[in-house]
Design a protein around this motif. Structure first.
Motif, short mmCIF file in Angstrom:
data_model
loop_
_atom_site.label_atom_id
_atom_site.label_comp_id
_atom_site.label_asym_id
_atom_site.label_seq_id
_atom_site.Cartn_x
_atom_site.Cartn_y
_atom_site.Cartn_z
N MET A 1 29.78 11.05 7.06
CA MET A 1 30.87 12.01 6.89
C MET A 1 30.48 13.35 7.51
O MET A 1 29.34 13.77 7.41
CB MET A 1 31.13 12.18 5.40
N ALA A 2 31.41 14.00 8.14
CA ALA A 2 31.12 15.27 8.81
C ALA A 2 30.98 16.40 7.79
O ALA A 2 30.96 16.18 6.59
CB ALA A 2 32.24 15.61 9.78
N GLY A 3 30.93 17.62 8.28
CA GLY A 3 30.87 18.78 7.41
C GLY A 3 29.56 18.88 6.70
O GLY A 3 28.52 18.72 7.31
N GLY A 4 29.58 19.18 5.42
CA GLY A 4 28.38 19.52 4.69
C GLY A 4 27.54 18.35 4.22
O GLY A 4 26.65 18.55 3.41
N THR A 5 27.80 17.15 4.64
CA THR A 5 27.06 16.05 4.05
C THR A 5 25.90 15.58 4.93
O THR A 5 24.76 15.81 4.63
CB THR A 5 27.97 14.85 3.74
N GLY A 6 26.16 14.92 6.04
CA GLY A 6 25.10 14.29 6.80
C GLY A 6 24.51 13.18 5.98
O GLY A 6 25.20 12.53 5.21
N ARG A 7 23.17 12.98 6.09
CA ARG A 7 22.54 11.90 5.32
C ARG A 7 22.46 12.29 3.84
O ARG A 7 22.23 13.45 3.51
CB ARG A 7 21.14 11.67 5.87
N ALA A 8 22.63 11.29 2.94
CA ALA A 8 22.60 11.60 1.51
C ALA A 8 21.21 12.09 1.13
O ALA A 8 20.21 11.54 1.58
CB ALA A 8 22.96 10.36 0.70
N PRO A 9 21.13 13.12 0.30
CA PRO A 9 19.82 13.60 -0.13
C PRO A 9 19.10 12.57 -0.99
O PRO A 9 19.73 11.69 -1.58
CB PRO A 9 20.13 14.86 -0.90
N ARG A 10 17.78 12.72 -1.09
CA ARG A 10 16.94 11.76 -1.81
C ARG A 10 17.14 11.88 -3.33
O ARG A 10 17.00 10.93 -4.07
CB ARG A 10 15.48 12.11 -1.44
N ALA A 11 17.42 13.08 -3.76
CA ALA A 11 17.53 13.33 -5.20
C ALA A 11 18.82 14.10 -5.49
O ALA A 11 19.49 14.58 -4.57
CB ALA A 11 16.32 14.13 -5.69
N THR A 12 19.14 14.20 -6.77
CA THR A 12 20.41 14.85 -7.17
C THR A 12 20.13 16.13 -7.95
O THR A 12 19.40 16.11 -8.96
CB THR A 12 21.22 13.89 -8.07
N LEU A 13 20.70 17.21 -7.46
CA LEU A 13 20.64 18.47 -8.19
C LEU A 13 21.67 18.42 -9.32
O LEU A 13 22.85 18.16 -9.05
CB LEU A 13 20.99 19.61 -7.22
N ILE A 14 21.22 18.64 -10.53
CA ILE A 14 22.16 18.71 -11.66
C ILE A 14 22.20 20.14 -12.18
O ILE A 14 21.18 20.71 -12.58
CB ILE A 14 21.78 17.73 -12.79
N THR A 15 23.40 20.70 -12.12
CA THR A 15 23.63 22.04 -12.69
C THR A 15 24.34 21.86 -14.02
O THR A 15 25.27 21.05 -14.12
CB THR A 15 24.54 22.86 -11.74
N VAL A 16 23.90 22.62 -15.01
CA VAL A 16 24.64 22.61 -16.28
C VAL A 16 25.35 23.95 -16.44
O VAL A 16 24.78 25.01 -16.19
CB VAL A 16 23.73 22.29 -17.48
N ALA A 17 26.62 23.86 -16.81
CA ALA A 17 27.45 25.04 -17.09
C ALA A 17 27.79 24.97 -18.58
O ALA A 17 28.79 24.36 -18.96
CB ALA A 17 28.70 25.02 -16.22
N PRO A 18 26.94 25.55 -19.43
CA PRO A 18 27.03 25.23 -20.86
C PRO A 18 28.14 25.91 -21.65
O PRO A 18 28.52 25.40 -22.70
CB PRO A 18 25.66 25.67 -21.40
N THR A 19 28.66 27.05 -21.18
CA THR A 19 29.52 27.85 -22.07
C THR A 19 30.87 28.21 -21.46
O THR A 19 31.91 28.01 -22.10
CB THR A 19 28.78 29.15 -22.47
#
Ligand code: KMH
Ligand code: ZN
Length: 291
Positions: A1-19
């Motif tokens: 897929m074009a744009g911001g993807t390219g090859r899938a990253p090896r790991a996943t960044l998980i952000t938590v938005a708690p509140t």
């Protein structure tokens, strides 16, 4: 897929938005609103696989605030008790003024959210006119704070290109975005909308996605399929499943980490997240006199 993807990253960044800024403590007693509750939540979420915490703070009355002292104390406490990347919200609540939102950077977080355009927000409007957005971006560059571009709509992607073309790269040199999907008035939380937005991102950008309310799981699954990262948390959803309220933020992070594991892209540690996002290691920054 074009744009911001390219090859899938090896790991996943998980952000938590708690509140977040939208839910009242009285309506959801499990929502972390005091500093102690927020820190305990952040510690549990880091153990469950989060690498970034997206922070909205509350005052003693449990309502959203952008009080500079509360913001500064919160940054310090999260740094003391976790290794998480501390990302302060500059979005605040729909009622916060531009000056208070700009002043969030004075708390010197690692990162800040930066919404690139205005969006209807249920019955309200989340205002981000161009002069404010460009001022906030320029100030993030001067303050050495890494922005995460919050994109609620396809038009916000165009605004992101305009910011980068007009003002250059963000501090740290890397562009990271978060697609906030399923807000009533913003882009829908569907795989088709996600793909359209991702295809329009700048080359080399990384991105996460979050689906509000019932779109949480479809958006998470679509994001993993398209090579993106995940944001979850009680800012974005209060139900874990049909007729099952969320118990706490950590269970949302645990579920995200399980999905990432299934996708064979396990949760990323905070140090790896810092590398990806162009955020200096805190000890290097302190030794270098940045704080
Ligand atoms: N609370 C919303 C009006 C952000 O954190 O930067 C804005 C918001 C986005 O949550
Ligand atoms: Zn937020």
């Amino acid at each position: 897929m074009a744009g911001g993807t390219g090859r899938a990253p090896r790991a996943t960044l998980i952000t938590v938005a708690p509140t977040g800024a939208e839910t009242a403590k009285a309506d959801c007693p499990a929502l972390p609103v005091t500093l102690d509750e927020l820190v305990a939540t952040a510690v549990a979420c880091e153990a469950a696989g989060a690498a970034v915490v997206h922070v909205h703070v509350r005052g003693a009355d449990t309502r959203p605030t952008l009080d500079p002292v509360v913001l500064r104390d919160t940054v310090d406490a999260l740094r003391e008790r976790t290794s998480l990347v501390v990302q302060l919200s500059t979005g605040g609540s729909v009622r916060d003024g531009y000056d208070a939102r700009l002043a969030v950077l004075d708390a010197q977080p690692d990162a800040c959210s930066l919404t690139t355009g205005t969006v209807d927000f249920g019955d309200d409007v989340f205002l981000n006119p161009w002069p404010f957005v460009s001022e906030l971006y320029r100030r993030s560059q001067d303050a050495g704070v890494v922005p995460e571009f919050e994109l609620f709509d396809l038009g916000h992607v165009e605004r992101l290109h305009r910011l980068l073309d007009g003002h250059g790269a963000p501090h740290g040199g890397h562009v990271h975005c978060d697609l906030v999907m399923g807000v009533p008035g913003g882009m829908p939380g569907t795989a088709a909308a996600l793909v359209a937005a991702v295809q329009a991102l700048p080359q080399g950008a990384t991105w996460s996605a979050t689906g509000i309310g019932r779109t949480t799981l479809p958006v998470a699954l679509a994001a993993l399929s398209a090579g993106g990262h995940l944001r979850v948390g009680m800012e974005d959803t209060l139900s874990f499943g049909p007729r099952r309220p969320v118990r706490d933020n950590a269970e949302l992070v645990e579920r995200a980490a399980r999905l990432a594991e299934l996708a064979q892209r396990p949760a990323m540690a905070p140090a790896e997240a810092r590398g990806m996002l162009g955020i200096e290691d805190r000890t290097t920054a302190i030794q270098g006199g940045a704080r």
